[in-house]
Design a protein around this motif. Structure first.
Motif, short mmCIF file in Angstrom:
data_model
loop_
_atom_site.label_atom_id
_atom_site.label_comp_id
_atom_site.label_asym_id
_atom_site.label_seq_id
_atom_site.Cartn_x
_atom_site.Cartn_y
_atom_site.Cartn_z
N ILE A 292 5.93 0.19 6.90
CA ILE A 292 5.14 0.11 5.67
C ILE A 292 3.78 -0.52 5.97
N GLU A 293 2.85 -0.28 5.04
CA GLU A 293 1.52 -0.88 5.17
C GLU A 293 1.25 -1.74 3.95
N ARG B 75 0.83 -1.20 0.00
CA ARG B 75 0.00 0.00 0.00
C ARG B 75 0.87 1.25 0.00
N LYS B 76 1.60 1.46 1.10
CA LYS B 76 2.40 2.67 1.19
C LYS B 76 3.36 2.59 2.37
N ALA B 77 4.20 3.59 2.44
CA ALA B 77 5.07 3.72 3.60
C ALA B 77 4.49 4.79 4.52
N GLU C 42 -5.46 -4.65 6.31
CA GLU C 42 -4.26 -3.83 6.25
C GLU C 42 -3.33 -4.18 7.41
N LEU C 43 -2.07 -4.44 7.09
CA LEU C 43 -1.10 -4.81 8.12
C LEU C 43 0.12 -3.90 8.00
N ALA C 44 0.61 -3.45 9.14
CA ALA C 44 1.78 -2.57 9.14
C ALA C 44 2.95 -3.26 9.83
#
Lengths: 683, 74
Positions: free
Chosen positions: B52-53, B43-45, B60-62
């Motif tokens: 990060i995600e 997804r993104k940082a 959604e996991l970070a």
């Protein structure tokens, strides 16, 4: 018939909401067996059977790595509930079913609540519940906990399962084929070894066997496994590790998810792919945006503070204060006078009790408002984003973004904040977070700042209070660096965290959440603070020969205060009254205000805190007041928080280290403020 | 081609091959569904570049880049 159901599920699956729906207002908080940790219990409402529900902590798995997981699994092993109610988030089925596959291995009767079915329908997805039940061999009941849908069906199903189990007519479904034949073979052999070696122990749970194969230390210790037993199991473990080229825990996790993926692909029909952009993802584009995230974070914090301590909060506080000082005290004094009560009794009731308790009670609106906003941040899902954004900073302190949540809760009350550290997996992390959390200024310290700010910083009250909060954060950051370099050396802690979808918090849940926490303060006002007020009134009204004194300086309290006052002289407040206020603050921080109320405005508290403010101004200067506020912020938290620290640290040594460190920091910081301030020409 | 999860750009997808190493983070990641064969979407940082995600198994996991470097994807 009396039954016991355990509620188990992932965080963010709607577990607390379901619990509240099931129990209504009949819940109560107890302690966990063994460890003194709070647990929530309640009776199911509107039911002729006597059913007790226990709300277990929200967990992702039953591994031994976090305290919450250990609490949950120990409960299931020790208490053997009649039914496990496993709540599962239907919108996040794969990951939620991971815990389900572990729970199934306990061999206890079980029902799954398939929650958030409204969101599934809204998305246009379909879940074939019958097929799910058939493949997994357990009952699934669709629910919408936030709207109270499916709750009756759920509890009826659980009752039916419980009755069948006690009558022996519950057909135990064959274990679903989660693992490969080879793993199953190893499980079977291990079970044989176990039953032959240890007699009488309950090894009917497959879960225990699997944990031994994984060499779970807590389970090994629990059954007191002998060296010989471990040796006998070892070949099976090695065989698996060699075959799969991985450790057993990883192999089993892999296999569980492989099975779950199959089940889900057969039973769930998705309208859109699961990784498509949702509303939540769109909100996240802004909230965790590279440029906007950090300004937004500070803006949210500022708005919360502004509303709590600015407009809304102050209005409510003033309103209640007028009510107290005019209506309550006026009526009470007139009534006591008319009833011909003795002077000492009038003094006790008006100065001691109403003066002491009242000066604290007037701040309850602000505390409630603060808890309301914290509840919104938590229930909406923003808290997890804040942890995600802040992880980068926290890592520098040797912590992870997860420590952010307990610390933020610390602004409400240190007790739940310290307890919230249970979600941290790493012991070192937990300890450091517990030590730092009380530096986040709790709601009970607010009355102290509010009083001093009103007395000395009229024009810039909210800025001064904000600066005290900031000071707490700075001291926490500094302490993080310091302790990381000295006491807590080593690797920085892990950060693996779910970012739950944003949800609009339901009004009902917000209220329950807010009330749960605020009621502690109100009960405290009725108990601890009441008792403290009476005690302080007594100590300042009598001398050591138990004669009533005119001048409190000659009272018991005056003598004690004078003895310890020199410690605080270098900080600018060497007056015995300040020393007594600080001591009394250990009962509860709000008591500091109550003590000043009793000590300084004797006989005139009736006129409200304007009198108290005028009296304070003769003992403090703005600089001394600021040093005093800083000391109040940082020194050892109240007894209740100390109790929580001791419980969570599970060690006197660490608990005493924590409060010793905090008090030392308080002294040093107040010393610096007063001395440097004096040199710079402030007064 | 073998690469690590850390090298995926936002919007890119990969299939998890293996998680290297052992220890707490690896087990935690596996419990959260980062197991071999599963599809993962970067997804993104976070605003400061780390953590990060990712989107995995529909949620959604970070986690941190240092751990993402130990996850092989293709």
């Amino acid at each position: 018939m009396s039954l016991k159901f355990a509620l188990v599920g992932n965080p963010n699956s709607g577990k607390t909401c379901l619990f509240n729906e099931l129990t209504g207002s009949t819940q109560y908080v107890g302690n966990w067996p063994g460890v003194t940790v709070e647990k929530k219990e309640g009776r199911v409402k509107k039911l002729k059977e006597d059913v007790k529900i226990v709300d277990l902590p929200g967990i992702y798995s039953l591994s031994p790595y976090s305290l919450e997981e250990v609490i949950a699994r120990d409960y299931l092993l020790d208490e053997k509930p009649d039914v496990i109610i496993n709540i599962v988030d239907a919108t996040n089925l794969e990951r939620n079913l991971y815990l389900t596959t572990q729970l199934m291995e306990f061999g206890l009767p079980m029902v799954v609540a398939l929650n958030m079915m409204d969101e599934i329908e809204a998305k246009g997805d379909r879940i074939d519940i019958q097929a799910l039940e058939q493949t997994m061999g357990i009952a699934f009941v669709p629910t919408v906990a936030t709207k109270g849908k499916g709750i009756n069906e759920l509890i009826q199903k659980a009752l039916q399962v419980a009755k069948a189990a006690s009558a022996g007519t519950l057909i135990k479904p064959p274990s679903p084929a989660i693992f490969t034949e080879m793993i199953e073979k190893c499980i079977e052999e291990t079970e044989k070894i176990l039953t032959s070696q240890i007699k009488g122990a309950d090894f009917n749970s497959r879960w225990m066997v699997l944990k031994l194969l994984e060499s779970d230390e807590k389970v090994i210790a629990r059954i007191n496994a002998s060296e010989a037993l471990l040796e006998a199991i070892k070949p099976y473990r090695e065989r698996l590790e060699k075959e799969y080229d991985n450790d057993v825990e990883s192999i089993l996790a892999d296999e569980r998810y492989r099975y779950i993926s199959q089940v889900v692909s057969r039973t769930v029909k998705r309208k859109r792919p699961s990784d498509s952009m949702t509303v939540s993802d769109k909100i996240d584009l802004i909230v965790t945006n590279r440029f906007l995230a950090i300004p937004l974070f500070f803006a949210i914090m500022y708005i919360v503070f502004k509303l709590t301590f600015g407009t809304v909060g102050t209005f409510a506080v003033e309103y209640i204060e007028v009510f107290f000082s005019e209506t309550v005290v006026g009526q009470l004094s007139a009534w006591l006078e008319a009833a011909g009560a003795a002077d000492w009794l009038q003094s006790l009731i008006v100065d001691g009790i109403v003066g002491g308790v009242g000066s604290v009670l007037i701040y309850i609106p602000q505390i409630i408002i603060l808890f309301f906003f914290l509840a919104i941040l938590e229930d909406s899902g923003y808290m997890a984003r804040a942890a995600f954004i802040m992880d980068y900073f926290f890592r520098k302190l040797g912590l992870s973004g997860k420590s952010f949540i307990p610390m933020l809760l610390g602004f409400g009350c240190s007790v739940p904040a310290v307890m919230a550290t249970r979600t941290l997996e790493d012991e070192k992390d937990r300890r450091l977070t517990i030590i730092l959390t009380p530096f986040m200024s709790c709601g009970a310290k607010l009355p102290v700042y509010a009083l001093f700010a009103a007395a000395f910083f009229v024009a810039k009250q909210s800025r001064v209070v904000f600066s005290i909060y900031l000071l707490g954060i700075l001291v926490a950051i500094f302490s993080g660096f310091l302790l990381k370099k000295t006491v807590f050396k080593g690797e920085s802690s892990p950060f693996v965290m779910e970012l739950p979808p944003y949800r609009v918090p339901t009004f009902k849940n917000l209220m329950i959440h807010m009330w749960d926490r605020s009621k502690d303060f109100i009960t405290k006002a009725g108990t601890v603070i009441f008792a403290a007020a009476v005690l302080i009134w007594f100590l300042q009204s009598f001398n050591f020969s138990f004669q009533m004194v005119e001048d409190p300086a000659g009272s018991i309290l005056g003598v004690i205060g004078k003895a310890i006052a020199p410690i605080f002289a270098p900080l600018g407040f060497g007056d015995w009254r300040a020393a007594v206020a600080i001591l009394s603050g250990l009962l509860a921080k709000e008591v500091v205000v109550a003590t000043f109320g009793i000590l300084l405005a004797v006989g005139e508290v009736a006129e409200g805190s304007m009198e108290l403010i005028a009296a304070l101004q003769t003992y403090f200067t703005p600089l001394k007041a600021y040093a005093f506020m800083a000391f109040t912020l940082l020194y050892m938290p109240c007894i209740a928080a100390f109790g929580a620290i001791k419980r969570e640290m599970n060690s006197w040594k660490w608990a005493l280290f924590a409060v010793g460190y905090q008090t030392l920091m308080a002294w040093l910081v107040a010393f610096l403020i007063f001395q440097v301030g004096s040199i710079l020409g402030f007064s | 081609m073998q690469k690590t999860l850390n090298e995926l750009k936002p919007g890119e997808k990969g299939i998890i091959k293996k998680i290297l190493g052992k220890g707490l983070v690896k087990r935690k990641l596996m419990e959260m569904g980062v197991t071999s064969g599963v599809e993962v979407l970067m997804r993104k940082a976070a605003p400061l570049g780390d953590p990060i995600e990712v989107n995995i198994r529909g949620y959604e996991l970070a986690f941190r880049r240092a751990d993402a470097k130990k996850i092989l994807v293709e």
